[in-house]
Scaffold this motif. Structure first.
Motif, PDB file in Angstrom:
ATOM      1  N   ALA A  60     -25.417   3.911  82.286  1.00  0.00           N
ATOM      2  CA  ALA A  60     -24.011   3.651  82.739  1.00  0.00           C
ATOM      3  C   ALA A  60     -23.889   4.177  84.108  1.00  0.00           C
ATOM      4  O   ALA A  60     -23.153   5.072  84.590  1.00  0.00           O
ATOM      5  CB  ALA A  60     -23.007   4.235  81.911  1.00  0.00           C
ATOM      6  N   GLU A  63     -20.750   4.574  86.294  1.00  0.00           N
ATOM      7  CA  GLU A  63     -19.585   5.424  86.018  1.00  0.00           C
ATOM      8  C   GLU A  63     -19.801   6.735  86.763  1.00  0.00           C
ATOM      9  O   GLU A  63     -19.557   8.072  86.078  1.00  0.00           O
ATOM     10  CB  GLU A  63     -19.749   5.643  84.419  1.00  0.00           C
ATOM     11  CG  GLU A  63     -19.676   4.301  83.756  1.00  0.00           C
ATOM     12  CD  GLU A  63     -18.198   3.602  83.575  1.00  0.00           C
ATOM     13  OE1 GLU A  63     -17.432   4.033  84.221  1.00  0.00           O
ATOM     14  OE2 GLU A  63     -18.201   2.577  83.021  1.00  0.00           O
ATOM     15  N   THR A  65     -17.539   8.091  88.697  1.00  0.00           N
ATOM     16  CA  THR A  65     -16.488   8.857  88.730  1.00  0.00           C
ATOM     17  C   THR A  65     -16.260   9.914  87.682  1.00  0.00           C
ATOM     18  O   THR A  65     -15.731  11.044  87.681  1.00  0.00           O
ATOM     19  CB  THR A  65     -15.014   8.001  88.846  1.00  0.00           C
ATOM     20  OG1 THR A  65     -15.239   7.274  89.959  1.00  0.00           O
ATOM     21  CG2 THR A  65     -13.993   8.907  88.833  1.00  0.00           C
ATOM     22  N   VAL A  66     -16.840   9.389  86.435  1.00  0.00           N
ATOM     23  CA  VAL A  66     -16.410  10.044  85.184  1.00  0.00           C
ATOM     24  C   VAL A  66     -17.682  11.195  85.006  1.00  0.00           C
ATOM     25  O   VAL A  66     -17.383  12.408  84.901  1.00  0.00           O
ATOM     26  CB  VAL A  66     -16.579   9.226  84.016  1.00  0.00           C
ATOM     27  CG1 VAL A  66     -16.574   9.999  82.538  1.00  0.00           C
ATOM     28  CG2 VAL A  66     -15.366   8.257  84.008  1.00  0.00           C
ATOM     29  N   ARG A 109     -13.125  12.167  78.243  1.00  0.00           N
ATOM     30  CA  ARG A 109     -13.066  10.891  78.939  1.00  0.00           C
ATOM     31  C   ARG A 109     -14.824  10.134  79.018  1.00  0.00           C
ATOM     32  O   ARG A 109     -14.772   9.181  78.981  1.00  0.00           O
ATOM     33  CB  ARG A 109     -12.730  11.101  80.482  1.00  0.00           C
ATOM     34  CG  ARG A 109     -11.234  11.467  80.674  1.00  0.00           C
ATOM     35  CD  ARG A 109     -10.888  11.565  81.958  1.00  0.00           C
ATOM     36  NE  ARG A 109     -11.269  12.547  82.924  1.00  0.00           N
ATOM     37  CZ  ARG A 109     -10.819  13.761  82.811  1.00  0.00           C
ATOM     38  NH1 ARG A 109      -9.525  13.988  82.405  1.00  0.00           N
ATOM     39  NH2 ARG A 109     -11.241  14.726  83.705  1.00  0.00           N
ATOM     40  N   LEU A 110     -15.497  10.942  79.310  1.00  0.00           N
ATOM     41  CA  LEU A 110     -17.138  10.436  79.202  1.00  0.00           C
ATOM     42  C   LEU A 110     -17.382  10.001  77.985  1.00  0.00           C
ATOM     43  O   LEU A 110     -17.880   8.797  77.802  1.00  0.00           O
ATOM     44  CB  LEU A 110     -18.049  11.671  79.137  1.00  0.00           C
ATOM     45  CG  LEU A 110     -19.458  11.272  79.641  1.00  0.00           C
ATOM     46  CD1 LEU A 110     -20.000  10.338  80.533  1.00  0.00           C
ATOM     47  CD2 LEU A 110     -20.432  12.570  79.521  1.00  0.00           C
ATOM     48  N   VAL A 112     -15.375   8.310  75.925  1.00  0.00           N
ATOM     49  CA  VAL A 112     -14.521   7.425  75.752  1.00  0.00           C
ATOM     50  C   VAL A 112     -15.322   6.102  76.553  1.00  0.00           C
ATOM     51  O   VAL A 112     -15.291   4.914  75.955  1.00  0.00           O
ATOM     52  CB  VAL A 112     -12.855   7.350  76.398  1.00  0.00           C
ATOM     53  CG1 VAL A 112     -12.533   6.089  76.498  1.00  0.00           C
ATOM     54  CG2 VAL A 112     -12.443   8.229  75.521  1.00  0.00           C
ATOM     55  N   VAL A 113     -15.887   6.496  77.672  1.00  0.00           N
ATOM     56  CA  VAL A 113     -16.500   5.532  78.620  1.00  0.00           C
ATOM     57  C   VAL A 113     -17.648   4.813  77.868  1.00  0.00           C
ATOM     58  O   VAL A 113     -18.224   3.838  78.001  1.00  0.00           O
ATOM     59  CB  VAL A 113     -16.675   6.210  79.918  1.00  0.00           C
ATOM     60  CG1 VAL A 113     -18.008   5.196  80.595  1.00  0.00           C
ATOM     61  CG2 VAL A 113     -15.704   6.385  80.547  1.00  0.00           C
ATOM     62  N   THR A 114     -18.202   5.708  77.238  1.00  0.00           N
ATOM     63  CA  THR A 114     -19.559   5.718  76.352  1.00  0.00           C
ATOM     64  C   THR A 114     -19.353   4.495  75.348  1.00  0.00           C
ATOM     65  O   THR A 114     -20.319   3.786  75.035  1.00  0.00           O
ATOM     66  CB  THR A 114     -20.346   6.783  75.905  1.00  0.00           C
ATOM     67  OG1 THR A 114     -19.516   7.063  74.853  1.00  0.00           O
ATOM     68  CG2 THR A 114     -20.758   7.663  76.741  1.00  0.00           C
ATOM     69  N   GLU A 115     -18.015   4.172  75.039  1.00  0.00           N
ATOM     70  CA  GLU A 115     -17.971   3.102  73.855  1.00  0.00           C
ATOM     71  C   GLU A 115     -18.140   1.770  74.669  1.00  0.00           C
ATOM     72  O   GLU A 115     -18.525   0.927  73.624  1.00  0.00           O
ATOM     73  CB  GLU A 115     -16.560   3.259  73.451  1.00  0.00           C
ATOM     74  CG  GLU A 115     -16.101   4.769  72.745  1.00  0.00           C
ATOM     75  CD  GLU A 115     -17.184   4.601  71.341  1.00  0.00           C
ATOM     76  OE1 GLU A 115     -17.062   3.794  70.743  1.00  0.00           O
ATOM     77  OE2 GLU A 115     -17.163   5.766  71.009  1.00  0.00           O
ATOM     78  N   ASN A 116     -18.115   1.757  75.855  1.00  0.00           N
ATOM     79  CA  ASN A 116     -18.416   0.378  76.393  1.00  0.00           C
ATOM     80  C   ASN A 116     -19.883   0.145  76.764  1.00  0.00           C
ATOM     81  O   ASN A 116     -20.236  -1.177  77.231  1.00  0.00           O
ATOM     82  CB  ASN A 116     -17.855   0.332  78.040  1.00  0.00           C
ATOM     83  CG  ASN A 116     -16.304   0.496  77.697  1.00  0.00           C
ATOM     84  OD1 ASN A 116     -15.615  -0.028  76.813  1.00  0.00           O
ATOM     85  ND2 ASN A 116     -15.806   1.333  78.707  1.00  0.00           N
ATOM     86  N   TYR A 117     -20.876   0.888  76.158  1.00  0.00           N
ATOM     87  CA  TYR A 117     -22.228   0.663  76.343  1.00  0.00           C
ATOM     88  C   TYR A 117     -23.082   0.773  74.951  1.00  0.00           C
ATOM     89  O   TYR A 117     -23.291   1.967  74.618  1.00  0.00           O
ATOM     90  CB  TYR A 117     -22.767   1.629  77.284  1.00  0.00           C
ATOM     91  CG  TYR A 117     -22.175   1.527  78.710  1.00  0.00           C
ATOM     92  CD1 TYR A 117     -22.656   0.791  79.838  1.00  0.00           C
ATOM     93  CD2 TYR A 117     -20.981   2.396  78.885  1.00  0.00           C
ATOM     94  CE1 TYR A 117     -22.151   0.542  80.889  1.00  0.00           C
ATOM     95  CE2 TYR A 117     -20.355   2.375  80.202  1.00  0.00           C
ATOM     96  CZ  TYR A 117     -20.932   1.459  81.267  1.00  0.00           C
ATOM     97  OH  TYR A 117     -20.284   1.218  82.277  1.00  0.00           O
TER      98      TYR A 117
END
Length: 218
Positions: A60, A63, A65-66, A109-110, A112-117
């Motif tokens: 990712a 990503e 910013t995160v 936050r990181l 949470v983002v990993t849920e999209n991958y």
């Protein structure tokens, strides 16, 4: 040493014991040990972050910013000299606590983002790092709670009469503690869910209502 000197030592010992000197010594050592454990667990978390960020970047990279937020938060934590004396400075303690809270939020936050991958979540190295991070967050929570309790006990000891007189005599002062409005929220470790998402099943629609047959015409 003469008998008179020995008697003075004995009297002094009884006086200090009766005035809470031994209690102050014990509780002071307990707070030092508890603080040391807090620092150990926070350092353990900081050591996990570079590999975690590197692994996430492999899947990712967009990503930024995160990822940058986590890296900067970790750097801010590392810039604070977390010495044993830090607990004697309320302002320094607040700065340290704010930096650690910022890092906790960045890591949340990181995750949470990993849920999209999905490919990232299935990577074994990432899963191992997640498990280590979750365990570390749990240990941080335990260490913080023990420190909070030990400081409360110590501060109560040096504020209570007559041990407060002994504390004043030997220069013992109250120690700073973790105290934030959302203590319960930030002490809760980030959740790590390894279970696959539930299969989506089409919603069942109720059968259409049947209309009664028309009445025969007369």
């Amino acid at each position: 040493m003469g008998k008179f000197a020995l008697a003075l030592v004995a009297v002094a010992g009884l006086f200090l014991s009766g005035c809470g000197y031994n209690t102050i010594q014990t509780t002071d050592e307990q707070t030092k040990a508890a603080w040391s454990e807090v620092l150990n667990q926070y350092q353990r978390r900081a050591d996990l972050i570079p590999n975690l960020v590197k692994t996430v970047q492999g899947y990712a990279a967009q990503e930024q910013t995160v990822l940058l937020g986590v890296t900067e938060a970790r750097a801010k934590v590392g810039s604070i000299q977390a010495t044993p004396e830090l607990v004697n400075d309320a302002a320094a303690m607040a700065k340290f606590q704010a930096a650690q809270s910022q890092l906790t939020s960045a890591l949340s936050r990181l995750l949470v983002v990993t849920e999209n991958y999905p490919q990232l979540k299935s990577d074994q190295n990432f899963r191992d790092l997640q498990a280590q991070l979750e365990g570390t967050e749990n240990r941080i929570t335990v260490a913080r709670n023990r420190y909070i309790q030990s400081v409360q006990t110590y501060n109560l000891a040096i504020r209570s009469f007559p041990s407060n007189l002994t504390a004043m005599m030997f220069g013992y002062k109250t120690k700073a503690n973790f105290s934030v409005e959302n203590e319960a929220a930030i002490s809760k470790p980030p959740s790590v869910d390894f279970a696959p998402p539930p299969a989506q099943t089409p919603a069942t629609q109720p059968p259409p209502a049947t209309q009664p047959p028309p009445a025969p015409a007369h």
